[in-house]
Design a protein around this motif. Structure first.
Motif, mmCIF file in Angstrom:
data_model
loop_
_atom_site.group_PDB
_atom_site.id
_atom_site.type_symbol
_atom_site.label_atom_id
_atom_site.label_comp_id
_atom_site.label_asym_id
_atom_site.label_seq_id
_atom_site.Cartn_x
_atom_site.Cartn_y
_atom_site.Cartn_z
ATOM 1 N N ALA A 152 0.735 -1.076 -0.091
ATOM 2 C CA ALA A 152 0.170 -0.065 -0.049
ATOM 3 C C ALA A 152 0.872 1.288 -0.005
ATOM 4 N N LEU A 179 -2.973 -2.594 -2.465
ATOM 5 C CA LEU A 179 -3.955 -1.922 -1.679
ATOM 6 C C LEU A 179 -4.431 -0.450 -1.832
ATOM 7 N N LEU A 203 -7.706 -0.515 5.485
ATOM 8 C CA LEU A 203 -6.987 -1.883 5.110
ATOM 9 C C LEU A 203 -7.023 -2.939 5.979
#
Length: 207
Positions: A152, A179, A203
């Motif tokens: 991410a 992500l 997340l």
């Protein structure tokens, strides 16, 4: 990062840039990490997942967000540092950054992570430079195999938000699960704790 018209400067001439690229590529070819830093504790968070926070920060803004994430989440944290620092003058840095991006040049790193295999989730932080990750971060991403990892991005910016960092992340790490990213304005990093907390919740990450 704001876009500027390119100008050649005494501090970064065409010849010095080519020389820097040649030297940098040679250094990478001989030894990808002139000095590496292993995040050793690999503490588990979020249901036993091991998390690594890795970032580059020139002005300190991205560092503030990275430390806020680390405080909220735990895990291991590593700041990428280049062998040769970027110019102190902002304009000169933007010009160098644009040249590096066009040349697909990755500056040699004096701190990095030599083994990402223990980690399940990797949070990657960078200032937005010309719409994407700073060159040191792109270099880190290009050095490793992220197969099976979750990644991410978190980006600091002055109006460009995530830019094309997510798309570039998918290109650089095609075997990873990408992500949702977090974008924080540089002027608001000191008050970013709530945004960080909400992002980590989206997340599904927690201590």
């Amino acid at each position: 990062m704001k876009k500027f018209v390119q100008h050649e400067t005494a501090s970064f001439s065409r010849r010095s840039f080519i020389t820097a690229i040649t030297a940098g590529l040679f250094a990478v070819a001989v030894h990808p990490l002139m000095a590496s830093t292993s995040a050793a504790s690999t503490s588990a968070v979020s249901g036993g997942q091991k998390v690594l926070i890795v970032y580059y920060s020139r002005s300190g803004n991205t560092r503030v967000v990275a430390e806020s994430i680390h405080t909220a989440l735990g895990g291991d944290i590593v700041e990428l540092q280049t062998v040769h620092p970027y110019p102190e003058e902002y304009r000169a840095t933007t010009e160098q950054a644009q040249k590096e991006l066009k040349a697909n040049y990755f500056p040699p790193l004096k701190t990095s992570v030599d083994d990402i295999s223990p980690y399940d989730v990797i949070l990657v932080g960078s200032p937005n430079w010309w719409g994407t990750f700073a060159s040191p971060v792109r270099g880190f991403l290009a050095q490793h195999d992220f197969s099976g990892k979750k990644i991410a991005p978190f980006i600091t910016h002055e109006g460009s938000a995530l830019g094309k960092s997510v798309a570039d992340l998918k290109t650089l790490c095609p075997s990873a699960t990408i992500l949702d990213g977090l974008a924080v304005r540089g002027g608001r990093v000191q008050g970013s704790q709530a945004d960080v907390g909400q992002w980590l919740k989206r997340l599904d990450l927690s201590k």
